[in-house]
Design an enzyme around this catalytic site. Structure first.
Site, PDB file in Angstrom:
ATOM      1  N   GLY A   1       0.825  -1.208   0.000  1.00 21.02           N
ATOM      2  CA  GLY A   1       0.000   0.000   0.000  1.00 21.02           C
ATOM      3  C   GLY A   1       0.857   1.255   0.000  1.00 21.02           C
ATOM      4  O   GLY A   1       1.028   1.896   1.046  1.00 21.02           O
TER       5      GLY A   1
ATOM      6  N   GLU B   1      11.335   9.276 -15.675  1.00 17.65           N
ATOM      7  CA  GLU B   1      11.728  10.622 -15.250  1.00 17.65           C
ATOM      8  C   GLU B   1      12.222  10.624 -13.804  1.00 17.65           C
ATOM      9  O   GLU B   1      13.222  11.275 -13.470  1.00 17.65           O
ATOM     10  CB  GLU B   1      10.546  11.582 -15.409  1.00 17.65           C
ATOM     11  CG  GLU B   1      10.144  11.865 -16.853  1.00 17.65           C
ATOM     12  CD  GLU B   1       9.329  10.750 -17.477  1.00 17.65           C
ATOM     13  OE1 GLU B   1       9.070  10.809 -18.693  1.00 17.65           O
ATOM     14  OE2 GLU B   1       8.944   9.802 -16.754  1.00 17.65           O
TER      15      GLU B   1
ATOM     16  N   GLU C   1      13.594  -4.015  -4.022  1.00 21.27           N
ATOM     17  CA  GLU C   1      12.633  -4.482  -5.023  1.00 21.27           C
ATOM     18  C   GLU C   1      13.325  -5.070  -6.238  1.00 21.27           C
ATOM     19  O   GLU C   1      12.759  -5.877  -6.954  1.00 21.27           O
ATOM     20  CB  GLU C   1      11.729  -3.320  -5.447  1.00 21.27           C
ATOM     21  CG  GLU C   1      10.560  -3.735  -6.312  1.00 21.27           C
ATOM     22  CD  GLU C   1       9.579  -2.600  -6.526  1.00 21.27           C
ATOM     23  OE1 GLU C   1       8.509  -2.860  -7.090  1.00 21.27           O
ATOM     24  OE2 GLU C   1       9.885  -1.458  -6.142  1.00 21.27           O
TER      25      GLU C   1
ATOM     26  N   SER D   1      -1.176  -4.140  -6.592  1.00 20.59           N
ATOM     27  CA  SER D   1      -1.181  -5.503  -7.121  1.00 20.59           C
ATOM     28  C   SER D   1      -1.550  -6.494  -6.019  1.00 20.59           C
ATOM     29  O   SER D   1      -1.114  -6.357  -4.879  1.00 20.59           O
ATOM     30  CB  SER D   1       0.195  -5.857  -7.687  1.00 20.59           C
ATOM     31  OG  SER D   1       0.558  -4.965  -8.718  1.00 20.59           O
TER      32      SER D   1
END
Length: 387
Positions: A121, A368, A241, A157
């Site tokens: 979250g 970016e 990650e 997800s």
């Protein structure tokens, strides 16, 4: 780093390959979802990379090269997409680094057994790549024994399947930007307090969700890293990650490129100089992506390594979708036969890949944002003026 595989790695590869072959072909239908997660846990394949210095919460331990072996064999076997990867690869290392002993003892064994599924979250409608703009609030409740959560997360997800969600929320009223944030572990089974709304994507499926928190509760002892330290914990989690798991990505990418090359040869498109040049360039670029991923494994302290890796593979995969459409020509615009009321148009695998890959350079931090991180944290360039 030396990425040559030794005898122990080859033994590990044989064991991994044998286990995957036995469990993916031994039944009437390939296992998937929660059943597959439990099988992985029973086989000892969850938590290979976990730090054992705080206890043996995972299954078997594996060296870095053996983790690479497992990622490669998993991808080559065509094993199912993981439901448990968020818990295993993001939350578990974060708890080992920033959680307390009680949190590790409560949550890590269940992740290692493949029994509890997690979602993340973080992003909100007004705080996507700019995570410091989070507005979801967590207020102390019940005499300080819990937190009451109000807010709105998006692009979550697995929220429709998860048992738990780690939520970045603002625990200090009136705080701004990086201050006053905390990371809370929130149970998803709170009817009337948590609403999950699927988000329909371009290709027709709904893999992401909106999550609305309306008075949801989290226990005070499930706050990770201390109140107000959420930004530090969240940034550390994001740094984890990318890693060994990206190598499995490379195996999948190589298979996809092979299919595009075969289609180009079969159709005669490969005889066209422009198409042939792009196929060769794509092959060469993939080798660069792979070697960068391998080198990144040994650059844990390099603040620019995750951003560079994301820029490389996301752009490559997005261009692969475009190349596949070029190879197919006019046929790429025509869908396969079939229609249903809930899916007004059908897509084949490559049309789905083309549409899905449009988001590769946006999710997980847009291009970016990645370039800004490299400019400011690696090159030391002046920071962008922000309001």
């Amino acid at each position: 780093m030396d990425f040559a595989f030794g005898p122990e790695d080859q033994e590990f590869r044989t064991a991994a390959r044998s286990w995957l072959a036995g469990h993916l072909t031994g039944g009437p239908a390939p296992p998937a979802g929660r059943r597959w997660e439990r099988l992985l846990g029973e086989g000892g394949w969850i938590g290979l990379a976990w730090d054992r210095s705080r206890g043996s919460y995972g299954n078997r331990s594996a060296s870095l090269s053996q983790q690479v072996v497992w990622a490669e064999e998993y991808a080559r076997a065509g094993a199912p997409a993981r439901l448990g990867h968020i818990g295993e690869r993001l939350l578990a290392p974060t708890l080992l680094a920033d959680g307390d002993d009680a949190q590790c003892a409560r949550f890590l064994p269940a992740i290692a057994r493949g029994e509890e599924i997690w979602c993340q979250g973080y992003s909100e409608p007004g705080a996507g790549s700019d995570l410091a703009a989070v507005r979801t609030a967590a207020t102390p409740d019940d005499g300080g024994r819990s937190y009451r959560i109000e807010g709105h997360k998006i692009w979550t997800s697995l929220a429709h399947q998860a048992d738990w969600c780690f939520v970045l929320a603002r625990t200090t009223r009136g705080s701004r930007r990086h201050q006053g944030l905390s990371l809370l572990l929130v149970p998803m089974d709170q009817p009337g307090r948590i609403e999950v709304r699927p988000i329909r994507q371009l290709h027709g499926d709904a893999e992401f969700n909106e999550v609305l928190f309306d008075g949801a509760t989290a226990r005070a002892e499930h706050l990770v890293g201390g109140e107000g330290n959420g930004w530090r914990v969240a940034v550390g989690l994001l740094a984890r990650e990318r890693g060994v798991s990206t190598l499995a990505q490379q195996i999948g990418f190589a298979a996809e490129l092979g299919q595009v090359i075969k289609a180009a040869v079969d159709s005669g498109a490969a005889a066209e100089p422009v198409v042939r040049d792009r196929l060769i360039r794509h092959w060469a670029e993939l080798q660069t992506v792979r070697w960068n991923a391998l080198c990144t494994l040994g650059a844990a302290d390099d603040p620019g390594a995750p951003s560079a890796a994301k820029l490389l593979w996301a752009g490559w995969h997005k261009r692969l979708g475009q190349l596949a459409m070029l190879v197919r020509g006019a046929a790429a615009a025509v869908g396969p036969d079939g229609w249903s009321a809930d899916r007004p148009y059908q897509l084949d695998a490559w049309q789905r890949q083309f549409l899905l890959s449009r988001a590769d350079t946006i999710y997980g931090g847009s291009d970016e944002i990645q370039r800004t991180l490299i400019a400011e944290r690696v090159l030391g360039l002046p920071k962008e003026v922000r309001p």
